[in-house]
Enzyme design. Structure first.
Site, PDB file in Angstrom:
ATOM      1  N   LYS A  18       0.830  -1.210   0.000  1.00  0.00           N
ATOM      2  CA  LYS A  18       0.000   0.000   0.000  1.00  0.00           C
ATOM      3  C   LYS A  18       0.870   1.268   0.000  1.00  0.00           C
ATOM      4  O   LYS A  18       0.453   2.311  -0.487  1.00  0.00           O
ATOM      5  CB  LYS A  18      -0.917   0.033   1.227  1.00  0.00           C
TER       6      LYS A  18
HETATM    7  C1  LIG Z   1      -4.413  -4.647   0.448  1.00  0.00           C
HETATM    8  C2  LIG Z   1      -3.672  -5.916   0.433  1.00  0.00           C
HETATM    9  C3  LIG Z   1      -3.991  -6.934  -0.467  1.00  0.00           C
HETATM   10  C4  LIG Z   1      -5.166  -6.829  -1.427  1.00  0.00           C
HETATM   11  O1  LIG Z   1      -4.965  -5.848  -2.401  1.00  0.00           O
HETATM   12  P1  LIG Z   1      -6.225  -5.262  -3.228  1.00  0.00           P
HETATM   13  O2  LIG Z   1      -5.664  -4.131  -3.985  1.00  0.00           O
HETATM   14  O3  LIG Z   1      -7.224  -4.831  -2.200  1.00  0.00           O
HETATM   15  O4  LIG Z   1      -6.743  -6.367  -4.063  1.00  0.00           O
HETATM   16  C5  LIG Z   1      -3.204  -8.062  -0.482  1.00  0.00           C
HETATM   17  N1  LIG Z   1      -2.171  -8.216   0.367  1.00  0.00           N
HETATM   18  C6  LIG Z   1      -1.846  -7.263   1.259  1.00  0.00           C
HETATM   19  C7  LIG Z   1      -0.715  -7.503   2.200  1.00  0.00           C
HETATM   20  C8  LIG Z   1      -2.569  -6.086   1.328  1.00  0.00           C
HETATM   21  O5  LIG Z   1      -2.248  -5.144   2.208  1.00  0.00           O
END
Ligand SMILES: *Cc1c(COP(=O)(O)O)cnc(C)c1O
Length: 479
Positions: free
Chosen positions: A116
């Site tokens: 993120k």
């Molecule tokens: C947010 C997240 C996901 C999922 O990603 P999306 O964009 O919501 O599909 C997968 N793994 C981790 C560690 C995340 O923080």
């Protein structure tokens, strides 16, 4: 470049949708067309990545989508977002070979050890830049299942014009995730715990955004993956990964651990721009709404009571908020159909099927999608196996993608998106390899910090009351 809502509103400029988040008609903003990259363009970009590095490369890609911020300023924004200090490597998102034809793209080197950060660091800089330019302040109301919240809060720690109210599901995040978020002690960063699931948090955010008067009064914006600026920042690392893996310029596939469909949707955008991607493999955990869609053509969302609490908690999502963007392309960009399906049919019935639609929407044939499911037992086995075989420790979300990715490896390189570091998920690591993950030095104090939260037991009215009480920016004022 103008932006349209998947349900028809618009057109709008980039900086308008940056601050607005969800469109007023309930849809998500998408560019009116995807910029197209020729073979020569890809060659030029390859050279920029190799010669000038990730942040300049990112500015080039963002510049294809953003025409109301001067390129020079975009370069400053990405230079501040992507530093070696924050990401521990000047490559920012390095890719390494793991097994024959299987690669790992390290997207989780940032300040909160999850992918993120890749988007949120840019978003924080963009907000700061644009709010300063407009002499405005903003109130972020967001929902997190764990990683979005901390990434947003760390990206906005220095953004004096932004106050954050972040909703998280009570007791459903790992101790490290809780420590990271709730340990922040800052009047501009308010953590609100909700007894329920991530989807309940997200529904509250949607309800706030549906109240136009309240939204305008507090200048409410979003950091959730519905914000196009996040998505476009994620497009960048699909291109950079391809550059690193395909010395022969040939096609690659990606396997993406998915929840809200944000990460893999960025891969879809990269593919629509002309990046040679054979397959986009969507990996889910036991909350398999997306995998079910890609195998049956039926998108059946589930209630929070039907959403399992799993050991890859950032994927415990049963209503993928970015899915509507993909569906917009699936319908041939038919806003009227999308408005009906997502604005009326889905809320009423909980189901959308591609089978009974007037368009020919086969996600696999048209857009290269594949999918698979991974369970707790698969995660444990995969973490242990990769540790033993490849001498590398992965987190449970990445394990879901390795498990599903291995099942889909074809002739072309398969790139697994690593989305978090194992330090965030100690207990499953312990279960898999018999010891807890190492804590990188910079995270040493996370579990000790005193925690600060506000608990929300009521619904939307109580949330509004909290915002009214704790807001530090008087009603959408200018400073
Ligand atoms: C947010 C997240 C996901 C999922 O990603 P999306 O964009 O919501 O599909 C997968 N793994 C981790 C560690 C995340 O923080």
């Amino acid at each position: 470049m103008r932006y349209l809502s998947t349900r028809g509103a618009g057109p709008m400029s980039f900086t308008d949708i940056l601050l607005e988040g969800l469109a007023p008609d309930g849809g998500l903003y998408v560019p009116e067309s995807y910029p197209q990259l020729s073979g020569d363009d890809l060659e030029a970009l390859r050279e920029i990545l190799i010669d000038e590095g990730y942040s300049r490369f990112a500015a080039e890609i963002l510049g294809l989508f953003i025409d109301d911020i001067p390129f020079h300023d975009l370069e400053t924004i990405t230079r501040r977002a992507y530093t070696k200090e924050k990401f521990g490597t000047h490559l920012i998102a390095p890719v390494h070979p793991l097994e024959p034809n299987l690669w790992l793209a390290h997207l989780s080197q940032g300040p909160t050890a999850a992918f993120k950060d890749m988007a949120m660091q840019v978003l924080g800089q963009l907000f700061d830049y644009e709010l300063g330019r407009r002499h405005q302040t903003m109130t972020i109301v967001g929902a997190t299942s764990g990683d979005t919240g901390s990434a947003a809060e760390y990206a906005l720690l220095d953004a004096e014009r932004v106050q954050v109210f972040m909703l998280s599901p009570l007791g459903r995040m790992s101790p490290f995730q809780r420590g990271q978020m709730y340990g922040i002690d800052n009047a501009r960063i308010i953590n609100i715990t909700v007894p329920g699931s991530f989807d309940d948090c997200q529904d509250l955010v949607k309800a706030i955004n549906a109240d136009q008067e309240f939204k305008a009064r507090f200048a409410i914006g979003a950091v959730n993956s519905i914000n196009w600026a996040r998505l476009v920042s994620q497009v960048v690392y699909y291109l950079s990964s391809w550059v690193q893996v395909s010395a022969d310029r040939g096609p690659v596939s990606f396997c993406v651990p998915s929840g809200n469909f944000g990460n893999i949707c960025a891969g879809h955008v990269a593919r629509m721009m002309g990046l040679p991607i054979s397959h986009l493999v969507c990996a889910t955990n036991e909350n398999n709404v997306l995998a079910e869609f890609f195998s049956t053509g039926v998108y059946r969302v589930r209630a929070s009571t039907e959403t399992f609490v799993t050991s890859s908690p950032s994927m415990d999502i049963s209503k993928a908020s970015n899915f509507e963007r993909f569906f917009f392309d699936l319908t041939g960009r038919d806003a009227q159909t999308v408005a009906h399906l997502f604005g009326q049919q889905l809320p009423a019935t909980g189901v959308i099927s591609t089978r009974d639609q007037p368009y020919d929407g086969d996600p696999a044939r048209l857009f290269g999608f594949q999918a698979g499911v991974s369970t707790h037992a698969n995660r444990v086995a995969t973490i242990a196996d990769v540790y033993k075989r490849d001498d590398y420790l992965i987190d449970p979300h990445t394990a879901d993608a390795v498990k599903v990715g291995r099942e889909h490896v074809g002739a072309e390189p398969m790139i697994i998106m690593e989305t978090a570091l194992p330090v965030k998920f100690g207990s499953i690591t312990q279960e898999a390899i018999g010891k807890v993950p190492p804590v990188p030095g910079r995270f040493a104090s996370v579990l000790e910090a005193e925690q600060h939260t506000v608990r929300l037991d009521g619904g939307i009215d109580e949330l509004k009351a909290i915002i009214e009480r704790q807001s530090i920016f008087e009603a959408a004022s200018s400073i």
